[in-house]
Design an enzyme around this catalytic site. Structure first.
Site, PDB file in Angstrom:
ATOM      1  N   THR A  75      42.858  39.472  44.453  1.00 31.79           N
ATOM      2  CA  THR A  75      44.028  40.034  43.760  1.00 31.79           C
ATOM      3  C   THR A  75      44.268  41.509  44.081  1.00 31.79           C
ATOM      4  O   THR A  75      45.247  42.083  43.600  1.00 31.79           O
ATOM      5  CB  THR A  75      43.859  39.937  42.232  1.00 31.79           C
ATOM      6  OG1 THR A  75      42.706  40.694  41.877  1.00 31.79           O
ATOM      7  CG2 THR A  75      43.705  38.496  41.776  1.00 31.79           C
ATOM      8  N   LYS A  76      43.398  42.147  44.832  1.00 31.98           N
ATOM      9  CA  LYS A  76      43.504  43.596  45.028  1.00 31.98           C
ATOM     10  C   LYS A  76      44.580  43.950  46.058  1.00 31.98           C
ATOM     11  O   LYS A  76      45.128  43.068  46.715  1.00 31.98           O
ATOM     12  CB  LYS A  76      42.126  44.168  45.405  1.00 31.98           C
ATOM     13  CG  LYS A  76      41.042  43.853  44.366  1.00 31.98           C
ATOM     14  CD  LYS A  76      41.214  44.634  43.072  1.00 31.98           C
ATOM     15  CE  LYS A  76      40.562  44.009  41.861  1.00 31.98           C
ATOM     16  NZ  LYS A  76      39.137  44.130  41.742  1.00 31.98           N
ATOM     17  N   THR A  77      44.871  45.242  46.223  1.00 29.57           N
ATOM     18  CA  THR A  77      46.034  45.649  47.030  1.00 29.57           C
ATOM     19  C   THR A  77      45.875  45.279  48.501  1.00 29.57           C
ATOM     20  O   THR A  77      46.869  45.034  49.177  1.00 29.57           O
ATOM     21  CB  THR A  77      46.314  47.161  46.918  1.00 29.57           C
ATOM     22  OG1 THR A  77      45.109  47.866  47.263  1.00 29.57           O
ATOM     23  CG2 THR A  77      46.757  47.533  45.522  1.00 29.57           C
ATOM     24  N   TYR A 107      38.715  41.930  46.664  1.00 29.89           N
ATOM     25  CA  TYR A 107      38.870  40.664  45.940  1.00 29.89           C
ATOM     26  C   TYR A 107      40.319  40.171  46.122  1.00 29.89           C
ATOM     27  O   TYR A 107      41.219  40.960  46.394  1.00 29.89           O
ATOM     28  CB  TYR A 107      38.545  40.926  44.458  1.00 29.89           C
ATOM     29  CG  TYR A 107      38.655  39.709  43.576  1.00 29.89           C
ATOM     30  CD1 TYR A 107      37.773  38.642  43.725  1.00 29.89           C
ATOM     31  CD2 TYR A 107      39.638  39.636  42.596  1.00 29.89           C
ATOM     32  CE1 TYR A 107      37.881  37.523  42.918  1.00 29.89           C
ATOM     33  CE2 TYR A 107      39.748  38.528  41.785  1.00 29.89           C
ATOM     34  CZ  TYR A 107      38.870  37.461  41.950  1.00 29.89           C
ATOM     35  OH  TYR A 107      38.976  36.355  41.150  1.00 29.89           O
TER      36      TYR A 107
END
Ligand code: PLP
Length: 386
Positions: free
Chosen positions: A183-185, A181
Site C-alpha cells: 500500500t505504500k507510495t 509494502y
C-alpha cells in the site's frame, strides 16, 4: 452515486515492473544479487544518502536499525502512540521498552514538546514516524536528541518522497527506515530500505540482514565469489530478493511522477472539501513536502449526529473504500494489558482516533474519483447535521 467500488488503495504496477520481473526470473538469479545492488545504489542516490541497504520489510529495517545502535534489554525508546504495530514491536524484540508519546492533533505526528518529560537515564533513542507522509519537526527532535545524547531512527514508511526544509527524508537522522509494502507510495509487494551516512551502522546492518555472516556472502555461488564465509554474529534473514528489487527500481523511477499525481489529488480533495465545515482537511506546514501517502480528514464530531465508524460504513455503501490511521497503540490489548494503559493516558491520540478517516488516495485514481468521494461525503454529512 458510483456504480463501481473505489478501493481505498491500489498498487500502480505497469509493464515496466512486469518486464523487469520476467527479466530477473529469466536471468537465473532470484535472490539478493545484481538487481538488489542496483536498487540500493539508485535509492541511495535518490535520497542523497551514503548507504542504502535493501531488506524484506520496513519492520526488518527498523529492527536492524535498533540493533545497529546497540539497543539492549531494559533500554527505553520513545515512540508515538499514533502509529502502526511495527514501530513499537521492534523495540520489544530486544526486551527493551517502547515508551509511548502522544501526538500533535493537527499533524498526527509525535508531539516534540512531550519528549523531554519522558526521557530517563535508560532512554536510548527516538523513533519519529512521518504520519501520512508529512515530516515531523525534525529540527526540534534532532536538537533534543543531540542535547540528551539519544539516537534518532526515522520510521519513514509513509515518506517517499518527503522533504523537511528542502532535504529529502533519508539523510536527516542517524538511520532512516522505509517500507515498500503493497500500500505504500512505491512498492515491491513486501520490502524495505535503510539509509544512513554512518559507515559502521551500514556495515553492521548489512551483515545482520544476512545471518550475521561476513560481507559479500551473497555472491558465494557466483564465479567471482568464494565458498568461504564466517558467522560474525547471530543475525537475521532479512535480505531482499532480486525479484522484489527489480520491481523497486522501476517504482523508484516513477516516484516523482507518482508524487505529482498524489499531490494533485490531495489538492483536489482540499478544494472539494473546503466548504464542508464538519470535515477538517489535513493541515500541512508550509516549509515541507508532504509525500501524500495518506489523505486523513477529521470529522468534527460535535457538529454532526454520526460517528467516524458510521461515516466509514456509509461511504462503503456509497461504493467508496476508506481506512483509519491509526488505532493508537495503547488501546490495543497487548499494550493496554502489558503496560496498564488507559484510553485517556494519551488524550490527543485517543480523541483524534475518534475523528480520523483516511480517504482513497492512489495513482490509479482520477480527479473525477475525488469528486465522487467529495459528493458522497457532502451527501452523508448533509443527512447528519446537528
Ligand atoms: C507500513 C508501516 C511499517 C512497516 O512496514 P512493513 O514493510 O509492512 O514491515 C512501519 N511503520 C509504519 C508507520 C507503517 O505504516
Amino acid at each position: 452515486m458510483r456504480t463501481q467500488f473505489l478501493p481505498f488503495h491500489q498498487p500502480d504496477i505497469g509493464s515496466e515492473e512486469i518486464e523487469a520481473v520476467v527479466r530477473t526470473l529469466r536471468s537465473g538469479w532470484l535472490t539478493t544479487g545484481p538487481e538488489t545492488r542496483a536498487f540500493e545504489q539508485a535509492f541511495a542516490e535518490f535520497v542523497g544518502a551514503r548507504h542504502a541497504i535493501a531488506v524484506n520489510s520496513g519492520t526488518a529495517a527498523l529492527h536492524l536499525a535498533l540493533d545497529a545502535i546497540g539497543l539492549k534489554a531494559g533500554d527505553e525508546v520513545l515512540v508515538p502512540a499514533m502509529t502502526f504495530a511495527a514501530t513499537a514491536e521492534v523495540v520489544l524484540y530486544f526486551n527493551a521498552r517502547p515508551v509511548l508519546i502522544d501526538c500533535d492533533p493537527e499533524t498526527l505526528n509525535i508531539d516534540p514538546g512531550l519528549l523531554e518529560a519522558s526521557i530517563t537515564p535508560r532512554t536510548r533513542a527516538i523513533i519519529p514516524v512521518h504520519v501520512a507522509g508529512q515530516p515531523c519537526d525534525m529540527d526540534r527532535i534532532l536538537e533534543i536528541a543531540r542535547r540528551r545524547n539519544l539516537h534518532v531512527i526515522e520510521d519513514a514508511a509513509h515518506a517517499i518522497p518527503a522533504r523537511w526544509r528542502g532535504r529529502l527524508v533519508g539523510t536527516l537522522s542517524d538511520i532512516t527506515c522505509f517500507s515498500f509494502y503493497a500500500t505504500k507510495t512505491i512498492t515491491t509487494g513486501e520490502g524495505g530500505m535503510i539509509t544512513t551516512d554512518n559507515d559502521a551502522y551500514a556495515e553492521r546492518m548489512r551483515i545482520m540482514s544476512l545471518h550475521g555472516i561476513s560481507r559479500n556472502a551473497w555472491n558465494r555461488y557466483t564465479a567471482d565469489g568464494s565458498w568461504y564465509y564466517e558467522i560474525l554474529h547471530p543475525g537475521y534473514k532479512y535480505n531482499m530478493t532480486d525479484i522484489a528489487a527489480a520491481i523497486g527500481s522501476e517504482q523508484l523511477r516513477k516516484a516523482e511522477r507518482f508524487w505529482c499525481l498524489r499531490q494533485s489529488l490531495a489538492r483536489a480533495y482540499d478544494r472539494g472539501l473546503a466548504d464542508i465545515p464538519e470535515i477538517q482537511v489535513p493541515r500541512v506546514r508550509e516549509d515541507l513536502q508532504h509525500a501524500w501517502h495518506l489523505y486523513i480528514v477529521q470529522l468534527a464530531l460535535e457538529t454532526c449526529t454520526l460517528d467516524r465508524a458510521r461515516l466509514v460504513d456509509l461511504l462503503k455503501q456509497h461504493n467508496i473504500g476508506c481506512s483509519v490511521h491509526f488505532i493508537p497503540l495503547h488501546l490495543h490489548p497487548y499494550y493496554r494489558d502489558t503496560f496498564g494503559y488507559r484510553p485517556g493516558d494519551f488524550p490527543q491520540a485517543y480523541a483524534t482516533y475518534q475523528r480520523v478517516v483516511s480517504l482513497p488516495l492512489h495513482t490509479r485514481m482520477t480527479e473525477a474519483d475525488v469528486g465522487d468521494v467529495v459528493d458522497a461525503v457532502r451527501t452523508i454529512i448533509a443527512q447528519h447535521r446537528r
